[in-house]
Scaffold this motif. Structure first.
Motif, PDB file in Angstrom:
ATOM      1  N   THR A 102       0.862  -1.178   0.000  1.00 14.66           N
ATOM      2  CA  THR A 102       0.000   0.000   0.000  1.00 14.66           C
ATOM      3  C   THR A 102       0.898   1.228   0.000  1.00 14.66           C
ATOM      4  O   THR A 102       1.834   1.316   0.804  1.00 14.66           O
ATOM      5  CB  THR A 102      -0.900   0.010   1.239  1.00 14.66           C
ATOM      6  N   THR A 103       0.641   2.172  -0.894  1.00 15.28           N
ATOM      7  CA  THR A 103       1.558   3.300  -1.084  1.00 15.28           C
ATOM      8  C   THR A 103       0.927   4.606  -0.611  1.00 15.28           C
ATOM      9  O   THR A 103      -0.216   4.913  -0.941  1.00 15.28           O
ATOM     10  CB  THR A 103       1.966   3.426  -2.555  1.00 15.28           C
ATOM     11  N   ILE A 104       1.720   5.363   0.150  1.00 15.11           N
ATOM     12  CA  ILE A 104       1.260   6.638   0.698  1.00 15.11           C
ATOM     13  C   ILE A 104       2.299   7.700   0.363  1.00 15.11           C
ATOM     14  O   ILE A 104       3.462   7.590   0.765  1.00 15.11           O
ATOM     15  CB  ILE A 104       1.064   6.555   2.221  1.00 15.11           C
ATOM     16  N   HIS A 105       1.891   8.713  -0.364  1.00 16.40           N
ATOM     17  CA  HIS A 105       2.794   9.792  -0.768  1.00 16.40           C
ATOM     18  C   HIS A 105       2.649  10.959   0.201  1.00 16.40           C
ATOM     19  O   HIS A 105       1.582  11.566   0.299  1.00 16.40           O
ATOM     20  CB  HIS A 105       2.463  10.254  -2.190  1.00 16.40           C
ATOM     21  N   TYR A 106       3.726  11.269   0.903  1.00 13.91           N
ATOM     22  CA  TYR A 106       3.754  12.467   1.746  1.00 13.91           C
ATOM     23  C   TYR A 106       4.234  13.600   0.838  1.00 13.91           C
ATOM     24  O   TYR A 106       5.421  13.769   0.609  1.00 13.91           O
ATOM     25  CB  TYR A 106       4.702  12.259   2.915  1.00 13.91           C
ATOM     26  N   GLN A 107       3.304  14.378   0.342  1.00 17.06           N
ATOM     27  CA  GLN A 107       3.619  15.394  -0.666  1.00 17.06           C
ATOM     28  C   GLN A 107       4.024  16.700   0.004  1.00 17.06           C
ATOM     29  O   GLN A 107       3.205  17.548   0.315  1.00 17.06           O
ATOM     30  CB  GLN A 107       2.429  15.624  -1.608  1.00 17.06           C
ATOM     31  N   ARG A 108       5.314  16.860   0.176  1.00 13.61           N
ATOM     32  CA  ARG A 108       5.851  18.096   0.742  1.00 13.61           C
ATOM     33  C   ARG A 108       6.115  19.133  -0.338  1.00 13.61           C
ATOM     34  O   ARG A 108       6.184  20.327  -0.044  1.00 13.61           O
ATOM     35  CB  ARG A 108       7.146  17.808   1.497  1.00 13.61           C
ATOM     36  N   GLU A 109       6.299  18.687  -1.585  1.00 18.64           N
ATOM     37  CA  GLU A 109       6.589  19.589  -2.697  1.00 18.64           C
ATOM     38  C   GLU A 109       6.099  18.923  -3.972  1.00 18.64           C
ATOM     39  O   GLU A 109       5.787  17.727  -3.983  1.00 18.64           O
ATOM     40  CB  GLU A 109       8.083  19.882  -2.771  1.00 18.64           C
ATOM     41  N   PRO A 110       5.991  19.659  -5.082  1.00 18.62           N
ATOM     42  CA  PRO A 110       5.505  19.063  -6.332  1.00 18.62           C
ATOM     43  C   PRO A 110       6.359  17.877  -6.756  1.00 18.62           C
ATOM     44  O   PRO A 110       7.569  17.860  -6.561  1.00 18.62           O
ATOM     45  CB  PRO A 110       5.613  20.214  -7.336  1.00 18.62           C
ATOM     46  N   ASP A 111       5.701  16.866  -7.332  1.00 16.37           N
ATOM     47  CA  ASP A 111       6.375  15.657  -7.785  1.00 16.37           C
ATOM     48  C   ASP A 111       5.911  15.368  -9.206  1.00 16.37           C
ATOM     49  O   ASP A 111       4.724  15.208  -9.455  1.00 16.37           O
ATOM     50  CB  ASP A 111       6.027  14.494  -6.852  1.00 16.37           C
ATOM     51  N   GLN A 112       6.850  15.283 -10.137  1.00 13.54           N
ATOM     52  CA  GLN A 112       6.512  15.136 -11.548  1.00 13.54           C
ATOM     53  C   GLN A 112       6.282  13.696 -11.977  1.00 13.54           C
ATOM     54  O   GLN A 112       5.857  13.445 -13.110  1.00 13.54           O
ATOM     55  CB  GLN A 112       7.627  15.746 -12.413  1.00 13.54           C
ATOM     56  N   CYS A 113       6.560  12.741 -11.110  1.00  7.55           N
ATOM     57  CA  CYS A 113       6.350  11.339 -11.463  1.00  7.55           C
ATOM     58  C   CYS A 113       4.858  11.074 -11.681  1.00  7.55           C
ATOM     59  O   CYS A 113       4.011  11.532 -10.906  1.00  7.55           O
ATOM     60  CB  CYS A 113       6.888  10.426 -10.366  1.00  7.55           C
ATOM     61  N   ALA A 114       4.534  10.328 -12.721  1.00 11.05           N
ATOM     62  CA  ALA A 114       3.132  10.107 -13.099  1.00 11.05           C
ATOM     63  C   ALA A 114       2.439   9.053 -12.238  1.00 11.05           C
ATOM     64  O   ALA A 114       1.211   8.923 -12.303  1.00 11.05           O
ATOM     65  CB  ALA A 114       3.059   9.700 -14.570  1.00 11.05           C
ATOM     66  N   PHE A 115       3.183   8.308 -11.443  1.00 13.44           N
ATOM     67  CA  PHE A 115       2.576   7.252 -10.631  1.00 13.44           C
ATOM     68  C   PHE A 115       1.559   7.827  -9.653  1.00 13.44           C
ATOM     69  O   PHE A 115       1.797   8.846  -9.010  1.00 13.44           O
ATOM     70  CB  PHE A 115       3.650   6.505  -9.852  1.00 13.44           C
ATOM     71  N   GLU A 116       0.404   7.161  -9.556  1.00 10.96           N
ATOM     72  CA  GLU A 116      -0.639   7.577  -8.625  1.00 10.96           C
ATOM     73  C   GLU A 116      -0.654   6.637  -7.426  1.00 10.96           C
ATOM     74  O   GLU A 116      -1.002   5.467  -7.548  1.00 10.96           O
ATOM     75  CB  GLU A 116      -2.004   7.575  -9.310  1.00 10.96           C
ATOM     76  N   PRO A 117      -0.257   7.118  -6.249  1.00  7.40           N
ATOM     77  CA  PRO A 117      -0.231   6.256  -5.064  1.00  7.40           C
ATOM     78  C   PRO A 117      -1.640   5.958  -4.567  1.00  7.40           C
ATOM     79  O   PRO A 117      -2.627   6.579  -4.997  1.00  7.40           O
ATOM     80  CB  PRO A 117       0.538   7.107  -4.060  1.00  7.40           C
ATOM     81  N   ASP A 118      -1.730   5.031  -3.644  1.00  8.61           N
ATOM     82  CA  ASP A 118      -3.033   4.707  -3.053  1.00  8.61           C
ATOM     83  C   ASP A 118      -3.588   5.870  -2.242  1.00  8.61           C
ATOM     84  O   ASP A 118      -4.795   6.112  -2.233  1.00  8.61           O
ATOM     85  CB  ASP A 118      -2.896   3.470  -2.159  1.00  8.61           C
ATOM     86  N   TYR A 119      -2.695   6.584  -1.580  1.00 14.02           N
ATOM     87  CA  TYR A 119      -3.103   7.716  -0.754  1.00 14.02           C
ATOM     88  C   TYR A 119      -2.066   8.829  -0.889  1.00 14.02           C
ATOM     89  O   TYR A 119      -0.883   8.561  -1.118  1.00 14.02           O
ATOM     90  CB  TYR A 119      -3.210   7.321   0.726  1.00 14.02           C
TER      91      TYR A 119
END
Length: 219
Positions: free
Chosen positions: A171-188
Motif C-alpha cells: 500500500t503506497t502513501i505519498h507524503y507530498q511536501r513539494e511538487p512531484d513530476q512522477c506520473a505514478f498515482e499512489p493509493d493515498y
C-alpha cells in the motif's frame, strides 16, 4: 487494510521534515567551490554502499574527521507529528524504516533520535548495498519483516520510490511536501503526517492530544 501488519517510513522527507540531505544539510557547510554536481556521484555511491564513508569525504576533498561530519546531520529535525502518530499506530501495527542513507549516517541518527525504540526493521541503503528505487531494497524490507508486500504500507515523499513498492504489493502513501513530476498515482496522498491516522483508523487516539517527547526522541 485489515491485512496490513507493517507500516514502513522513509526517513528524509517523512520522518525528518527536510527531504534534501545534500542541498540543505551538507552543501551550506562545505567550503566554497565544492558544487552539488561534484558531491552527488560520491553521495550516490556511498548511500548505495558502493564506497566507504571515508571514500565519500575524500572524494569531495575532506577527511573523515572533518567537523562537518558531525554538524550536517544536526540541522535536521523530526516531523512535529511523528511521536504522536507512531505512538498511535504502534498500538495496532509494527513500524519500520526504509531509507536511502549511508550506513554510518544512519547510526549517527539512531544515536540522536533512538529510532530503534519504535522502528523495526530499519533498512538503510548503505547497509544493504542497494537503494530506492532499486527493487532489491524493497525485497530486503520484506525479508527483514517476515511478511509479504501485501501486508506492508510504505510512506515516502517521492512517487518514483512508491511506484516500485507497489509492484511488491505494498500500500503506497505519498507524503507530498513539494511538487512531484512522477506520473505514478499512489493509493493515498497526505500533506501532513497526522493525516496517516485518517487512513489507519483502528480506534486511534486523537494524535494532536498526545504528549510530545523531550529532546526530539521517540517515546
Amino acid at each position: 487494510m485489515d491485512n496490513l501488519e507493517l507500516i514502513a517510513f522513509d526517513l528524509f522527507g517523512v520522518v525528518i521534515t527536510d527531504g534534501h540531505l545534500v542541498t540543505n544539510g551538507l552543501m551550506p557547510l562545505l567550503p566554497p567551490g565544492i558544487t552539488k554536481a561534484a558531491v552527488k556521484p560520491y553521495y550516490d555511491a556511498y548511500t548505495g554502499g558502493q564506497i566507504s564513508e571515508a571514500d565519500f569525504w575524500q572524494g569531495i576533498g575532506l577527511m573523515l574527521d572533518s567537523p562537518i561530519r558531525n554538524q550536517f546531520l544536526n540541522v535536521f529535525e523530526l516531523d512535529a507529528d511523528l511521536a504522536a502518530v507512531t505512538y498511535a499506530l504502534s498500538k495496532h501495527y509494527r513500524l519500520g524504516i526504509l531509507s536511502n542513507l549511508g550506513a554510518e549516517w544512519g547510526e549517527m541518527l539512531e544515536e540522536r533520535f533512538a529510532f530503534s525504540e519504535r522502528f523495526e526493521p530499519r533498512i538503510i541503503s548503505g547497509a544493504v548495498k542497494c537503494q530506492k528505487p532499486e527493487p532489491a531494497i524493497y525485497a530486503a524490507l520484506i525479508r527483514a519483516s517476515g511478511v509479504g508486500g501485501e501486508h506492508i504500507a510504505f510512506i515516502d515523499d517521492r512517487r518514483e520510490n512508491l511506484e516500485v513498492a507497489k509492484r511488491f504489493g505494498m500500500t503506497t502513501i505519498h507524503y507530498q511536501r513539494e511538487p512531484d513530476q512522477c506520473a505514478f498515482e499512489p493509493d493515498y496522498t497526505i500533506s501532513s503526517l497526522g493525516e496517516v491516522l485518517q487512513i489507519f483508523h483502528k480506534d486511534n487516539p486523537v494524535f494532536l492530544g498526545l504528549p510530545k517527547p523531550d529532546h526530539g526522541t521517540i517515546p
